[in-house]
Design an enzyme around this catalytic site. Structure first.
Site, mmCIF file in Angstrom:
data_model
loop_
_atom_site.group_PDB
_atom_site.id
_atom_site.type_symbol
_atom_site.label_atom_id
_atom_site.label_comp_id
_atom_site.label_asym_id
_atom_site.label_seq_id
_atom_site.Cartn_x
_atom_site.Cartn_y
_atom_site.Cartn_z
ATOM 1 N NE ARG A 1 28.914 25.936 42.378
ATOM 2 C CZ ARG A 1 29.491 27.068 41.953
ATOM 3 N NH1 ARG A 1 30.791 27.265 42.157
ATOM 4 N NH2 ARG A 1 28.804 27.985 41.308
ATOM 5 C CE1 TYR B 1 29.329 36.130 39.466
ATOM 6 C CE2 TYR B 1 30.379 38.198 38.852
ATOM 7 C CZ TYR B 1 30.335 36.821 38.809
ATOM 8 O OH TYR B 1 31.300 36.143 38.116
ATOM 9 C CG ASP C 1 39.271 34.867 43.833
ATOM 10 O OD1 ASP C 1 38.265 35.348 44.406
ATOM 11 O OD2 ASP C 1 39.274 34.551 42.629
#
Lengths: 419, 419
Positions: A378, A231, A201
């Site tokens: 994050r 995206y 992935d």
């Protein structure tokens, strides 16, 4: 923020060959956007391109645009543009559906391929706990159908968990929470040696750093399958179509279960029986989402022009500068990302009991990072539109939020639907 | 075209209560569009709404728009708007993925439901030959996984084919080639009496005519499942997201195999284990395609304002007028649609050995219908933006093409990629 950091930021921006590219994006005034790894910024060319697709191709061209605007080949054409950015050949990549749906197709295809090879007893799909949830969930859907068995093993025990039952190793190249990179070559080789296939992935690495799907193993076969997101670093817009990769050596034997009409060898023959297209087109299912694909194409073109190697270089410099700024400002936060920039993607993550409130307090100041349950703050460094000056200012705000205890205000503790 | 038809068309247009709505669509000059059943026209409001979504919500709002613009609830909110147009309750419909992908979810869910009820031996999914290909193909994907067996029976033998092996009856309400309508109530009742579930594909009826999923059986349970298309009568744009319906009585037991993170009860808890959302939200898989959903919402709003009963009334009047015009112009073509307008959707189809070339010759004259392999000429009557005068003119062109043999020109015989 100290004067010294400000000057240092200015000199880094002056020397940054990618600096002029920021103008190719629309970054809202008053915002420092450290969340391009969640939703990339709007490319400046996108609104006009969409106007053209909507008014010109759809409105004026109507159904004729499937041929005249070549909508029918858009998924493969866009896949071919993504391919060199992830170390693949053009005929190995296609843009379609969502990352989750593409995971389903390829996990099922891998299990099917193992059955075809006489390895039907191999049913285990191996991953790690804490992988991005949808990767783990998509295995469960197949488990309920008794087609797969899910096995999770921590990073340091993955190699020993690669036994004779494993059909497929499914890992995310750059971890969504920590940014930690797997050694794609080492894991791919180990999986192959154990008789397993590998599905990577690339949601947090495609478009952010150089990926070498076909050549990750120096003297062996490369990755078998991959999926990735449109995206984030590819700036395709909210919920943009995803992409999928199948190594050329597998294309002839490929059988994926979402056998929709756009994956048919001759969709417009309208036959009752399914015959899979020979190439990567087989991965398509329903009618391609033209608006989403057109927006994604603009973002992919931009990233291709900039080049992922240059982008990764800058994102590493940005994140290293972020760490320096933190140090200079005396902000002590527990880093959960690798401290070695070569071992992480384009992000830095910190653990804090009140990560959610700190994140909200920063957003109120126009510094948009994100929170990942339960305690992760994050910061993503999308190098296409971030300046070193933004980093210095962001850390200045973070230092203020921590110093003043601003994050303790009750308004910053109210949870929104999407965190 | 005769003077009489022209006058008749004018008086029909003058009396048409839906006539002013044509202004709400962009119909290109010089085009008579008889293919709204393949790709609906562009609503006039769509470009501006898309500009707002792209520049405002994505560009300026960035990741915050998942909450502030309520992107996260867009699939369910849009589903709730579609629901009353197909005879469903708001909590039974969601907009997501493609028609094909939604077919897969619901076919698999139906088989799963039969297993849960102790009917695991029922594996047959019954449909008719010549159903829209993707419906038939999606059964094949599950057949290869040994989860389903496909059985096709012609219309007149469907009832007798509904035996104890049938888990699910899968039919398209209005046939894509002929427009012929199934009696939804009769078939739903028969399937239930035989112990089978029913899945209706509404691609050619949703938004075109009144559909009564929940109340199609006067004194019994209504349809179990349905899917439908966003880019035909709902004018959502090329490859728009589709929608899916699950009867409320099944929602608690529903298990669909594409267990992606957006179908999770708490997607933002990021847990390793999948727990399905309780409601129709479970049908979601990956991140919602916001651009496509936003465009679809404009089209759905328009159709809801106009009302499907009024729309169907006008489309029947348009197609009847088309037949009258053909007669007056002396064009003899073999009708394959039902001649009774109450037994067909919003289209008329004719069989002709040279259907492809005739279709191309008409397109060259600005009359856009479509061709369906091998020999069908199909005219759709999307009543939202078609005038009776368009019908008269279209038939005038068709009469000319047939009288002159214009379709015999070689240029009209070259096949395009998409036919």
């Amino acid at each position: 923020m100290t004067e010294r950091l400000s000057l240092r930021a200015r000199s880094l921006d002056d020397a940054d060959a990618l600096a002029p590219w920021r103008e190719r994006f629309i970054v809202p005034d008053g915002v420092i956007y450290l969340d391009g790894n969640s939703l990339g910024c709007l490319p400046r060319a996108t609104p006009q391109r969409m106007e053209q697709v909507i008014r010109g191709e759809w409105g004026a061209g109507l159904i004729r645009s499937w041929n005249s605007a070549d909508w029918v080949d858009l998924p493969a054409r866009l896949g071919a543009k993504i391919a060199p950015l992830i170390g693949a050949q053009p005929q190995e990549v296609i843009a379609c559906d969502s990352t989750s749906v593409n995971l389903f197709k390829l996990i099922a295809a891998a299990l099917d391929m193992q059955r075809d090879r006489g390895n039907g007893a191999r049913k285990v799909v191996l991953s790690e706990p804490g992988n991005f949830p949808t990767d783990l969930y998509m295995i469960e859907g197949l488990e309920r159908q008794r087609l797969a068995r899910r096995r999770l093993a921590s990073r340091d025990s993955l190699l020993s968990a690669l036994d004779d039952d494993v059909a497929l190793l499914l890992l995310t190249h750059a971890h969504y929470k920590t940014g930690e990179l797997f050694d794609m070559g080492e894991l791919t080789r180990a999986a192959h040696e154990a008789g397993a296939l590998v599905l990577w992935d690339l949601s947090h690495s495609g478009g952010a750093l150089p990926v070498h799907l076909n050549h990750c193993v120096a003297d062996g076969e490369g990755a078998d399958f991959a999926v990735g997101c449109g995206y984030k670093y590819f700036n395709g817009g909210p919920g943009a179509p995803a992409y999928a990769f199948v190594a050329e050596r597998h294309l002839a034997a490929l059988r994926q279960p979402l056998t929709g009409w756009f994956g048919h060898a001759e969709p417009f023959a309208f036959s009752d029986d399914y015959t899979a297209a020979r190439g990567i087109e087989q991965l398509q299912c329903g009618t391609p989402p033209v608006l989403g694909l057109a927006a994604l194409e603009v973002g992919v073109d931009l990233i291709a022009e900039m080049g992922v190697a240059r982008l990764y270089g800058k994102s590493q410099a940005l994140s290293e500068f972020f760490c320096q700024c933190l140090g200079e400002c005396g902000v002590a936060l527990e880093l959960v990302s690798p401290s070695d920039p070569h071992r992480r993607g384009s992000q830095l993550s910190y653990r804090h009991e009140h990560a959610y409130a700190i994140c909200q307090a920063l957003i109120a100041r126009g510094v948009i990072g994100d929170f990942r349950d339960p305690d992760i703050l994050r910061f993503g460094f999308a190098p296409a539109y971030l300046r070193f000056a933004d980093i210095a200012r962001a850390v200045g705000h973070l230092a203020e939020v921590m110093r003043t205890g601003e994050w303790q205000r009750s308004e910053f503790h109210r949870r929104a639907a999407v965190t």
